[in-house]
Design an enzyme around this catalytic site. Structure first.
Site, short mmCIF file in Angstrom:
data_model
loop_
_atom_site.label_atom_id
_atom_site.label_comp_id
_atom_site.label_asym_id
_atom_site.label_seq_id
_atom_site.Cartn_x
_atom_site.Cartn_y
_atom_site.Cartn_z
N VAL A 111 0.84 -1.20 0.00
CA VAL A 111 0.00 0.00 0.00
C VAL A 111 0.87 1.25 0.00
CG1 VAL A 111 -1.93 -1.11 1.18
CG2 VAL A 111 -0.14 -0.01 2.53
N HIS A 112 0.26 2.35 -0.39
CA HIS A 112 0.97 3.63 -0.34
C HIS A 112 0.04 4.80 -0.07
CE1 HIS A 112 -0.46 3.57 -4.50
NE2 HIS A 112 -0.30 4.88 -4.54
N ASP A 137 4.79 1.71 1.26
CA ASP A 137 5.77 2.39 0.41
C ASP A 137 6.56 3.40 1.24
OD1 ASP A 137 7.09 3.94 -1.59
OD2 ASP A 137 5.53 3.41 -3.03
N LYS A 139 7.94 6.01 0.43
CA LYS A 139 7.69 7.42 0.09
C LYS A 139 6.29 7.88 0.50
CE LYS A 139 6.32 6.56 -4.77
NZ LYS A 139 6.52 5.10 -4.78
N TYR A 169 6.52 1.90 -10.17
CA TYR A 169 5.71 1.11 -11.09
C TYR A 169 6.62 0.43 -12.12
CZ TYR A 169 2.34 -0.06 -14.74
OH TYR A 169 1.60 -0.73 -15.68
N ARG A 238 11.53 -6.76 -22.41
CA ARG A 238 11.55 -6.54 -20.96
C ARG A 238 12.78 -7.16 -20.30
NH1 ARG A 238 5.92 -7.06 -18.04
NH2 ARG A 238 4.65 -5.59 -19.22
N GLU A 305 6.54 -9.75 -13.06
CA GLU A 305 5.70 -10.44 -14.04
C GLU A 305 6.43 -11.57 -14.76
OE1 GLU A 305 3.95 -7.39 -16.48
OE2 GLU A 305 2.47 -6.87 -14.93
#
Length: 427
Positions: A111-112, A137, A139, A169, A238, A305
């Protein structure tokens, strides 16, 4: 004074009298605590009329109301009372069945922001036999971090990750956040069977009992759930090109090529969300293969991922699913480029993922997924309100124990009848 106090006895009486008058003046001016004005409970949003289609009593014209909306106020209260908080926030405080008690789960929640969403998510997935790790998070505002610490302190089976990342992200930091919680969870006294991960904009669709039964089903009993497939050509950039993470900001290509993955691993591409066995988690934290893949993944794009799904396709990993593909109903998601399958987003898209509106609920409920993503309290609050009521009533109807009033999140026009019906429907 000398004139008034002609004797020591009279002086003593006079002093006592003056003291009593001063005390009475102070007492009258300052009323006792119980007569102090009480803070008003904030009024709640009424449930959308459309929500009635998903709740009991539709045929009888029953209307539903949220019992309260004190989530943030209670946590931010400087005089937090942990002994009453679970009841005040309507947390379920005992296992609802022996089956669930015998199969404890672990949850990782990253969570953030939005304290209310976190409280409501935790309340929905909380059971006292489970264990929960909250990664905040680094920040996030300090006020938010302190509020999460206060919430966590009231539950013996909820902990905050001992190490926080500045999450980006599609960055490696997102993968590291999950690993930080895993390192904490393996030391929990609760002998959890499987761990699932979530983010703050998720909400459960399955009840805890349904999650347990799904994890114990023939297909998944001894397997990890990491939906994905061999890395398609469109996703190779990626991992074939180096990327640089600007912590807390973004990820950018460097233009340089990477070397091949370690141990001649076949790369896979899948979701960042999973359900993993405890033995697999031990493998991830201790094996050289997992450690080498983790190090190699630090300059890739969105490594969460490919990391879990790649490890789950190697033979030596406990609970691996070597021949697995996209099996596993972990998330109900509406992608923008899949509208031919889900008939469009009724809310709005953020990063090509639907933030659900009220009209998305039938699709979510019919998906019978473990969880749904995404929800926002500011833009479409009624969708979460309704799903929350529906989910809690489903869990209570499945309970094999008497239902307590404090567990009810909503109040219909005839709350007593509903309470009796739920209490007698255990099993």
């Amino acid at each position: 004074m000398p004139l008034l106090c002609q004797t020591k006895h009279r002086c003593l009486l006079l002093c006592l009298g003056l003291s009593v008058l001063v005390y009475l003046a102070i007492y009258v001016k300052t009323p006792p605590p119980e007569s102090q004005p009480q803070e008003e409970t904030p009024s709640c949003r009424p449930l959308s009329p459309q929500c009635g289609a998903f709740l009991p009593g539709r045929e009888d014209g029953v209307q539903w109301h949220r019992r309260d909306c004190q989530e943030e106020r209670l946590i931010l209260n400087s005089h937090l009372n942990c002994s009453s908080l679970p009841s005040d926030l309507h947390f379920i405080t005992q296992p609802l069945s022996r089956e669930e008690e015998d199969y404890p789960l672990a949850f990782i929640v990253t969570v953030h922001k939005e304290l209310e969403l976190l409280v409501r998510l935790l309340r929905a997935i909380y059971m006292p036999q489970n264990v929960y790790c909250i990664h905040v998070d680094a920040k996030a505002p300090m006020e938010y971090q302190r509020a999460v610490d206060k919430l966590v302190s009231c539950f013996p089976n909820v902990l905050r990750s001992s190490r926080s990342e500045r999450v980006t992200y599609a960055g490696f930091s997102r993968l590291q956040a999950d690993l930080n919680c895993m390192k904490d969870l393996v030391f929990s006294k609760i002998r959890w069977k499987k761990v699932v991960n979530m983010c703050g904009q998720d909400f459960p669709v399955n009840s805890n009992l349904e999650l347990v039964r799904y994890m114990k089903s023939k297909l998944w009993r001894n397997r990890n759930m990491t939906p994905g497939t061999k890395q398609p050509p469109t996703m190779r950039h990626r991992t074939e090109l180096q990327h640089r993470e600007f912590k807390g900001s973004h990820v950018a290509k460097t233009g340089r090529k990477k070397g091949p993955p370690p141990h001649h691993l076949q790369m896979y591409f899948g979701t960042a969300y999973y359900a993993l066995t405890r033995d697999f988690v031990d493998f991830v934290l201790k094996s050289q293969i997992a450690s080498d893949l983790l190090e190699w993944s630090k300059d890739t794009f969105s490594p969460d991922e490919h990391y879990w799904v790649t490890l789950n396709h190697i033979q030596e990993a406990p609970g691996s699913y070597v021949n697995g593909s996209w099996e596993g109903s972990i998330r109900a998601l509406k992608w923008r480029d899949q509208e031919n399958q889900h008939k469009g987003c009724k809310g709005h898209y953020v990063r090509d993922i639907c933030v659900y509106g009220m009209d998305d609920l039938p699709w979510i409920i019919n998906s019978n997924s473990m969880f749904a993503n995404k929800f926002e309290s500011a833009t479409f609050p009624e969708a979460l309100d309704c799903l929350e009521q529906w989910h809690r009533l489903k869990a209570l109807r499945q309970a094999a124990v008497p239902v307590r009033r404090s567990w009810l999140l909503g109040v219909p026009t005839n709350a007593t009848t509903l309470y009796v019906n739920i209490s007698s429907s255990g099993g």
